[in-house]
Scaffold this active site. Structure first.
Site, short mmCIF file in Angstrom:
data_model
loop_
_atom_site.label_atom_id
_atom_site.label_comp_id
_atom_site.label_asym_id
_atom_site.label_seq_id
_atom_site.Cartn_x
_atom_site.Cartn_y
_atom_site.Cartn_z
CG ASP A 69 40.40 35.75 35.81
OD1 ASP A 69 40.67 35.90 37.33
OD2 ASP A 69 40.73 34.83 35.53
CE LYS A 86 35.94 38.99 40.60
NZ LYS A 86 36.40 38.14 39.45
N GLY A 103 42.92 36.99 41.83
CA GLY A 103 43.87 37.69 41.38
C GLY A 103 43.22 39.05 40.69
CG HIS A 104 40.45 40.81 42.35
ND1 HIS A 104 39.48 41.16 43.23
CD2 HIS A 104 40.08 39.84 41.74
CE1 HIS A 104 38.68 39.99 43.48
NE2 HIS A 104 39.00 39.22 42.44
CD GLN A 132 37.50 32.88 44.08
OE1 GLN A 132 36.56 33.14 45.05
NE2 GLN A 132 38.48 33.42 44.04
P1 GDP Z 1 39.33 40.19 38.42
O1 GDP Z 1 39.93 38.95 38.99
O2 GDP Z 1 37.78 39.98 38.09
O3 GDP Z 1 39.83 41.39 39.00
O4 GDP Z 1 39.85 40.26 36.98
P2 GDP Z 1 41.72 39.85 36.39
O5 GDP Z 1 42.32 41.22 36.98
O6 GDP Z 1 41.87 38.85 36.83
O7 GDP Z 1 41.33 39.96 34.92
C1 GDP Z 1 40.84 41.03 34.19
C2 GDP Z 1 42.22 41.57 33.31
O8 GDP Z 1 41.59 42.28 32.28
C3 GDP Z 1 43.13 42.45 33.81
O9 GDP Z 1 44.43 42.03 33.23
C4 GDP Z 1 42.72 43.89 34.02
O10 GDP Z 1 43.77 44.73 33.92
C5 GDP Z 1 42.02 43.73 32.49
N1 GDP Z 1 40.92 44.83 32.22
C6 GDP Z 1 39.99 44.97 33.12
N2 GDP Z 1 39.12 45.79 32.49
C7 GDP Z 1 39.36 45.81 31.23
C8 GDP Z 1 38.72 46.32 30.01
O11 GDP Z 1 37.69 47.03 30.14
N3 GDP Z 1 39.57 46.33 28.78
C9 GDP Z 1 40.86 45.61 28.73
N4 GDP Z 1 41.36 45.46 27.62
N5 GDP Z 1 41.30 45.04 29.90
C10 GDP Z 1 40.68 45.21 30.89
P1 IMO Z 2 39.09 36.18 40.40
O1 IMO Z 2 38.68 36.52 41.98
C1 IMO Z 2 39.27 32.59 37.48
C2 IMO Z 2 39.26 28.80 39.51
C3 IMO Z 2 40.39 27.86 39.38
C4 IMO Z 2 40.03 26.51 39.15
C5 IMO Z 2 38.59 26.53 40.21
C6 IMO Z 2 39.09 25.95 41.69
O2 IMO Z 2 40.68 36.54 40.24
O3 IMO Z 2 38.13 36.14 39.69
P2 IMO Z 2 40.62 26.98 43.65
O4 IMO Z 2 41.88 27.44 43.86
O5 IMO Z 2 39.45 28.12 44.22
O6 IMO Z 2 40.20 25.70 44.41
O7 IMO Z 2 40.27 26.72 42.09
O8 IMO Z 2 38.36 27.99 40.08
N1 IMO Z 2 39.30 29.87 40.10
C7 IMO Z 2 39.48 31.17 39.40
N2 IMO Z 2 39.32 31.49 38.10
N3 IMO Z 2 39.50 33.84 38.66
C8 IMO Z 2 39.57 33.53 39.92
O9 IMO Z 2 39.38 34.59 40.65
C9 IMO Z 2 39.52 32.08 40.36
N4 IMO Z 2 39.72 31.64 41.88
C10 IMO Z 2 39.81 30.35 41.29
O10 IMO Z 2 41.19 28.12 38.14
O11 IMO Z 2 39.46 26.22 37.91
MG MG Z 3 41.26 37.36 38.37
#
Ligand code: GDP
Ligand code: IMO
Ligand code: MG
Length: 421
Positions: free
Chosen positions: A13, A16, A40-41, A222
């Site tokens: 998270d 990416k 979840g991106h 991840q």
């Molecule tokens: P990912 O799994 O690495 O793609 O990240 P996620 O989407 O799960 O979580 C990142 C969260 O931060 C999302 O809600 C994005 O919309 C948000 N986000 C990404 N870059 C920034 C930033 O520079 N500032 C803020 N405030 N939010 C951001």
């Molecule tokens: P992105 O790509 C954050 C965490 C789960 C749990 C552990 C194992 O959005 O960054 P799993 O379902 O893979 O067996 O869970 O890994 N986890 C993540 N945490 N971002 C993710 O993906 C994750 N994918 C798995 O919360 O702790």
């Molecule tokens: Mg994510």
């Protein structure tokens, strides 16, 4: 050409997806190499917020090819739902999305096994996303798995039934009630949806692209601390999330890896169980969660929050051979007067900046306090407009890691980033 890799340096998270979307116009191909719908991106543009799970985050830029690589575990149910959501946004993805024949399929019983296994662990549960990731990779390494290429074979149903029965036998060991029918119908509809796309020998495809001089961006899911080998085991996911995973998950030789872009938040978050030395289980953590909107993109769970952990960041940089850093969410720290950075650990009465073998034992972070920046960053687009305190923070990170920070995120939107020279 060489393939560039973009991946997470923390516990996932890191932002990416947004950065892949930002960078995609520079690439002919965007390819996911591991993980599955546990990812979840989040992408935000034109007042749309979209979350990709199985599909690469380059899908909204209409010139690039998006590839689901062999290292991915694909869930037909969430894949179909994702395709439909993207089609509803008016995006034509038929000719731009390709799926590796060697990607493994998440079966309904994999999801049920994941849930049963977690339920049986009680307090020691991993906090899995319950998407069936672990059981699917277990069947892959156990040499039992079903692959995307199998769906067009005559014996597909027999193979499916054989493996499902085997899973049902295993499920008898758990005191866990389940309804297979609930998933099965949607699963087979998902299989039909996969057939609408070109199923490819992705290792040939990607190497041909590279030989033709096409640019490739490998999108990690991840983060390094969730890597099966180098993460906070056993509280990890079941794949290699690190740069080497791009080689095995796409069939690219290590010689053909170019830039390794490591993404990290200006602070730290984690969702699920497991150690988190710099966690702030207090008002600071609550403020980070509130200002950063720190709730899981896949499960909606509140993310645990804490300060940036430099020993961990340096470890992740080492494991990945990171050549560029990208720091997201700098805007969130504008809400603080001072911020802290963990620069070392106190472990077994010693100060160290190495992660101990068992990071599940007590680790006390040693912090450095840094003055934060007050201005709202969300409207800034030029590096010379960034506050001096933020640049001090960036230089501090660069000095400690030896790696340049190339991009700073100042908001969730596609335009909200700043390139540093
Ligand atoms: P990912 O799994 O690495 O793609 O990240 P996620 O989407 O799960 O979580 C990142 C969260 O931060 C999302 O809600 C994005 O919309 C948000 N986000 C990404 N870059 C920034 C930033 O520079 N500032 C803020 N405030 N939010 C951001
Ligand atoms: P992105 O790509 C954050 C965490 C789960 C749990 C552990 C194992 O959005 O960054 P799993 O379902 O893979 O067996 O869970 O890994 N986890 C993540 N945490 N971002 C993710 O993906 C994750 N994918 C798995 O919360 O702790
Ligand atoms: Mg994510």
């Amino acid at each position: 050409m060489k393939a560039d890799v973009l991946l997470g340096l923390q516990w996932g998270d890191e932002g990416k997806g947004k950065l892949v979307d930002v960078l995609t116009p520079k690439y002919d191909v965007v390819a996911r190499f591991q993980g599955g719908p546990n990812a979840g991106h989040t992408l935000e543009f034109n007042n749309i917020k979209h979350i990709t799970h199985n599909i690469p985050s380059g899908i909204f830029r209409d010139k690039s090819i998006n590839l689901i690589g062999n290292g991915v575990v694909l869930d037909p149910i969430t894949f179909r739902a994702e395709i439909n959501a993207i089609l509803r946004l008016g995006v034509d993805l038929k000719d731009r999305l390709k799926v590796s024949k060697k990607a493994h399929l998440i079966m309904p019983t994999h999801r049920i096994l994941d849930a049963a296994s977690e339920a049986s662990k009680g307090q020691t549960k991993i906090g899995s996303t319950l998407r069936g990731i672990g059981p699917t990779y277990m069947d892959k390494t156990g040499r039992n798995g079903l692959r995307v290429g199998d769906i067009i074979s005559q014996s597909f149903h027999d193979k499916y039934n054989f493996l499902t029965k085997k899973h049902q036998e295993i499920l008898k060991q758990y005191n866990y009630e389940y309804d297979l029918k609930e998933y099965e119908e949607g699963w087979f509809e998902g299989i039909e949806a996969i057939k609408n796309f070109e199923l490819v020998d992705s290792e040939y495809l990607i190497n041909t692209f590279l030989n033709e001089g096409k640019t490739v961006l490998a999108e990690g899911a991840q983060g390094t601390m969730l890597d099966i080998d180098f993460g906070s085991y056993p509280f990890v996911t079941s794949s290699n999330t690190i740069c080497a995973g791009a080689c095995t998950g796409l069939g690219i030789s290590p010689h053909k890896i170019g830039e390794v872009m490591g993404v990290f938040k200006a602070y730290c978050t984690r969702v699920g169980s497991g150690p988190f030395p710099s966690e702030q289980n207090n008002e600071v953590g609550e403020s980070l969660r509130r200002y950063g909107g720190e709730f899981g993109a896949t499960t909606g769970r509140p993310r645990r929050c804490g300060w940036l952990d430099l020993p961990m960041l340096k470890y992740a940089i080492m494991i990945n051979g990171t050549t560029q850093l990208m720091m997201t969410k700098a805007d969130v720290l504008s809400h603080f007067d001072t911020i802290r950075v963990c620069t070392a650990y106190r472990h077994n009465n010693q100060i160290t900046d190495q992660l101990p073998f068992d990071i599940n034992t007590p680790i006390e972070p040693v912090y450095t306090e840094i003055k934060s920046w007050k201005p709202d960053l969300t409207g800034i687009r030029k590096s010379n407009e960034l506050p001096a305190e933020l640049m001090n923070y960036v230089r501090f990170i660069e000095k400690n890691t030896g790696i340049p920070v190339k991009i700073i995120g100042v908001g969730a939107g596609r335009e909200q980033f700043i390139e540093l020279n």
